[in-house]
Design a protein around this motif. Structure first.
Motif, PDB file in Angstrom:
ATOM      1  N   GLN A 158       1.284  -0.987   0.435  1.00 30.82           N
ATOM      2  CA  GLN A 158      -0.155  -0.129   0.270  1.00 30.82           C
ATOM      3  C   GLN A 158       1.081   1.280   0.036  1.00 30.82           C
ATOM      4  N   GLN A 159       2.320   1.115  -0.023  1.00 34.48           N
ATOM      5  CA  GLN A 159       2.887   2.522   0.151  1.00 34.48           C
ATOM      6  C   GLN A 159       2.605   3.457  -1.134  1.00 34.48           C
ATOM      7  N   ALA A 160       2.218   3.142  -2.082  1.00 33.16           N
ATOM      8  CA  ALA A 160       1.976   4.055  -3.488  1.00 33.16           C
ATOM      9  C   ALA A 160       0.971   4.976  -3.056  1.00 33.16           C
ATOM     10  N   LEU A 161       0.154   4.310  -2.979  1.00 31.22           N
ATOM     11  CA  LEU A 161      -0.897   5.071  -2.400  1.00 31.22           C
ATOM     12  C   LEU A 161      -0.935   5.329  -1.268  1.00 31.22           C
ATOM     13  N   TRP A 162      -0.776   5.043  -0.274  1.00 36.51           N
ATOM     14  CA  TRP A 162      -0.482   5.782   0.370  1.00 36.51           C
ATOM     15  C   TRP A 162       0.096   6.806   0.869  1.00 36.51           C
ATOM     16  N   GLN A 163       1.201   6.807   0.055  1.00 31.67           N
ATOM     17  CA  GLN A 163       1.580   8.586  -0.098  1.00 31.67           C
ATOM     18  C   GLN A 163       0.894   9.123  -1.023  1.00 31.67           C
ATOM     19  N   GLN A 164       0.553   8.703  -1.960  1.00 34.08           N
ATOM     20  CA  GLN A 164      -0.505   9.013  -2.830  1.00 34.08           C
ATOM     21  C   GLN A 164      -1.726  10.284  -2.041  1.00 34.08           C
ATOM     22  N   LEU A 165      -2.646   9.248  -0.790  1.00 33.38           N
ATOM     23  CA  LEU A 165      -4.115   9.772  -0.056  1.00 33.38           C
ATOM     24  C   LEU A 165      -3.588  10.736   0.929  1.00 33.38           C
ATOM     25  N   ALA A 166      -2.021   9.950   1.329  1.00 37.08           N
ATOM     26  CA  ALA A 166      -1.791  11.054   2.717  1.00 37.08           C
ATOM     27  C   ALA A 166      -0.981  12.124   2.590  1.00 37.08           C
ATOM     28  N   GLY A 167      -0.852  12.413   1.551  1.00 37.76           N
ATOM     29  CA  GLY A 167       0.846  13.495   1.141  1.00 37.76           C
ATOM     30  C   GLY A 167      -0.758  15.074  -0.012  1.00 37.76           C
ATOM     31  N   ARG A 168      -1.884  14.305   0.662  1.00 38.28           N
ATOM     32  CA  ARG A 168      -2.945  15.477  -0.601  1.00 38.28           C
ATOM     33  C   ARG A 168      -3.177  17.234   0.613  1.00 38.28           C
ATOM     34  N   THR A 169      -2.999  17.743  -0.134  1.00 29.85           N
ATOM     35  CA  THR A 169      -2.985  19.623   0.991  1.00 29.85           C
ATOM     36  C   THR A 169      -4.586  19.884   0.882  1.00 29.85           C
ATOM     37  N   GLN A 170      -5.608  18.999  -0.206  1.00 29.84           N
ATOM     38  CA  GLN A 170      -7.096  19.151   0.204  1.00 29.84           C
ATOM     39  C   GLN A 170      -7.576  17.448  -0.131  1.00 29.84           C
ATOM     40  N   HIS A 171      -8.414  17.106   0.918  1.00 28.55           N
ATOM     41  CA  HIS A 171      -9.078  15.978   1.302  1.00 28.55           C
ATOM     42  C   HIS A 171     -10.207  15.762   0.851  1.00 28.55           C
ATOM     43  N   LYS A 225      -7.760  -2.599   3.650  1.00 24.43           N
ATOM     44  CA  LYS A 225      -8.324  -1.572   3.283  1.00 24.43           C
ATOM     45  C   LYS A 225      -8.972  -1.062   4.763  1.00 24.43           C
ATOM     46  N   ARG A 226      -8.859  -2.166   5.460  1.00 26.02           N
ATOM     47  CA  ARG A 226      -9.622  -1.057   6.620  1.00 26.02           C
ATOM     48  C   ARG A 226      -8.526  -1.069   7.787  1.00 26.02           C
ATOM     49  N   ALA A 227      -7.330  -1.235   7.395  1.00 24.08           N
ATOM     50  CA  ALA A 227      -6.382  -0.875   7.906  1.00 24.08           C
ATOM     51  C   ALA A 227      -6.019   1.021   7.579  1.00 24.08           C
ATOM     52  N   LEU A 228      -5.892   0.485   6.199  1.00 27.56           N
ATOM     53  CA  LEU A 228      -5.865   1.233   5.206  1.00 27.56           C
ATOM     54  C   LEU A 228      -6.681   2.706   5.767  1.00 27.56           C
ATOM     55  N   ALA A 229      -8.064   2.179   5.882  1.00 31.39           N
ATOM     56  CA  ALA A 229      -8.816   3.636   6.553  1.00 31.39           C
ATOM     57  C   ALA A 229      -8.151   3.977   7.398  1.00 31.39           C
ATOM     58  N   GLU A 230      -8.424   3.560   8.349  1.00 33.57           N
ATOM     59  CA  GLU A 230      -8.071   3.333   9.584  1.00 33.57           C
ATOM     60  C   GLU A 230      -7.126   4.443  10.256  1.00 33.57           C
ATOM     61  N   ARG A 231      -5.803   3.631   9.331  1.00 32.40           N
ATOM     62  CA  ARG A 231      -4.013   4.620   9.497  1.00 32.40           C
ATOM     63  C   ARG A 231      -4.890   5.822   8.536  1.00 32.40           C
ATOM     64  N   LEU A 232      -5.762   6.556   7.999  1.00 36.10           N
ATOM     65  CA  LEU A 232      -5.819   7.331   7.267  1.00 36.10           C
ATOM     66  C   LEU A 232      -6.668   8.450   8.282  1.00 36.10           C
ATOM     67  N   MET A 233      -7.442   7.376   9.213  1.00 40.21           N
ATOM     68  CA  MET A 233      -8.316   8.127   9.647  1.00 40.21           C
ATOM     69  C   MET A 233      -7.263   8.671  10.951  1.00 40.21           C
ATOM     70  N   ALA A 234      -6.862   8.337  11.591  1.00 43.44           N
ATOM     71  CA  ALA A 234      -5.612   8.704  12.900  1.00 43.44           C
ATOM     72  C   ALA A 234      -4.748   9.591  11.551  1.00 43.44           C
ATOM     73  N   LEU A 235      -4.570  10.320  11.144  1.00 39.53           N
ATOM     74  CA  LEU A 235      -4.143  10.868   9.805  1.00 39.53           C
ATOM     75  C   LEU A 235      -4.632  12.731   9.909  1.00 39.53           C
ATOM     76  N   LEU A 236      -5.934  11.920   9.332  1.00 42.21           N
ATOM     77  CA  LEU A 236      -6.391  13.204   9.204  1.00 42.21           C
ATOM     78  C   LEU A 236      -7.340  13.519  10.980  1.00 42.21           C
TER      79      LEU A 236
END
Length: 328
Positions: A8-21, A35-46
């Protein structure tokens, strides 16, 4: 902290690196790829108050509350019981959360998984919040079967396909996740999980290889007329119905493939190779196509949680399977 999977590394860079969500993301892909882990990781960052680069810091008040499961601006919506639908009353509770002001002064983040578990009334109740969520709210929708979603749900989200790891990545990860299995066992589990490594771990935990051996032995005895459909239907009572239909669907596909190509490399796992080849040589192609259509139709009913008589359904499947040889 949710696990960060290497595929998921490339996708994470794309999602987490967005300046506007976006206000809503639909993360979709096969079950068992993280997918659930990815969503939880993004949720924590947001929700994090002091992000460290592209990761949540894990130490701020928001991160600590999230880790404790008591974050006031986080809402997780899922079925109340396994394999049950998400009900309209649950969505109405979510809508009430969305219209509130964030208590920590930042974002509110909603996670829904799996989205296709919503019944039609629940899905319609979500539409307004999906289109115009109040305040700074971001909805993360996780779907294993996006084809089952209403077009009005999908059109209101940024749709993001999540990557299925290749075999090398999956086996490297499974080497650590399942150290008790040898290489051949991990290969078999990955094949049974259709290439999804997390699903392979889940299948190992539920004893899928033992279940598969029981079913394969039963199919062989059925074709030799050593056991009846009713005996096998009872003997398989502990095996998930969808799993049984997945296997018979796969076997019918392999039979057809061999009839068309005679490619012995495409006979599937070793445990059923001889049976598949035998059925392909002894069965009429039109009969195989008919049983495949029937299996697919019944599988859809099983996936839709229809009220089915399990024993009668399996007896019908096995009776048809037993009649395949000799009908050309």
């Amino acid at each position: 902290m949710a696990e960060a999977y290497p595929w998921q590394q490339a996708l994470w860079q794309q999602l987490a690196g967005r300046t506007q969500h976006a206000h809503a993301y639909l993360l979709h892909g096969p079950q068992g790829i993280g997918k659930r882990a990815l969503a939880e990781r993004l949720m924590a960052l947001l929700l994090c108050q002091r992000p460290a680069g592209l990761e949540a810091c894990g130490q701020c008040k928001s991160c600590l509350l999230l880790a404790a499961g008591s974050h006031p601006d986080n809402y997780v919506l899922q079925p109340e019981e396994a394999d049950k639908p998400i009900k309209v009353d649950q969505v109405r509770d979510l809508v009430s959360f969305v219209v509130q002001t964030a208590q920590l002064g930042g974002r509110k983040v909603v996670l829904i998984e799996p989205v296709e578990a919503m019944n039609i009334n629940a899905a319609n109740a979500l539409l307004k919040s999906l289109e115009e969520p109040s305040g700074n709210t971001i909805l993360l929708l996780v779907s294993h079967q996006p084809s089952r979603l209403l077009p009005t749900i999908k059109s209101r989200c940024v749709q993001q396909a999540c990557p299925l790891p290749d075999a090398t990545q999956s086996l490297a990860w499974l080497n650590t996740a399942l150290p008790e299995c040898d290489e051949q066992e991990r290969l078999e589990l990955l094949s049974l999980a259709a290439g999804s490594p997390l699903a392979a771990v889940s299948l190992q935990a539920q004893g899928v290889r033992e279940q598969r051996a029981l079913v394969v032995e039963g199919v062989k005895k059925l074709l030799k007329q050593q056991q009846s459909p009713s005996q096998l239907a009872e003997a398989w009572s502990s095996i998930p119905l969808l799993q049984l239909f997945d296997w018979f669907c796969d076997w019918s596909n392999l039979v057809l493939r061999y009839q068309l190509t005679e490619d012995e490399e495409g006979l599937g796992l070793n445990d059923m190779r001889k049976v598949v080849q035998y059925l392909a040589q002894k069965s009429g192609q039109s009969k195989v196509l008919d049983i495949q259509d029937w299996i697919l139709a019944q599988r859809q009913k099983v996936m839709a949680k229809a009220n089915l008589n399990r024993v009668l359904l399996l007896e019908a499947l096995l009776a048809s399977w037993a009649m395949l040889p000799g009908q050309r």
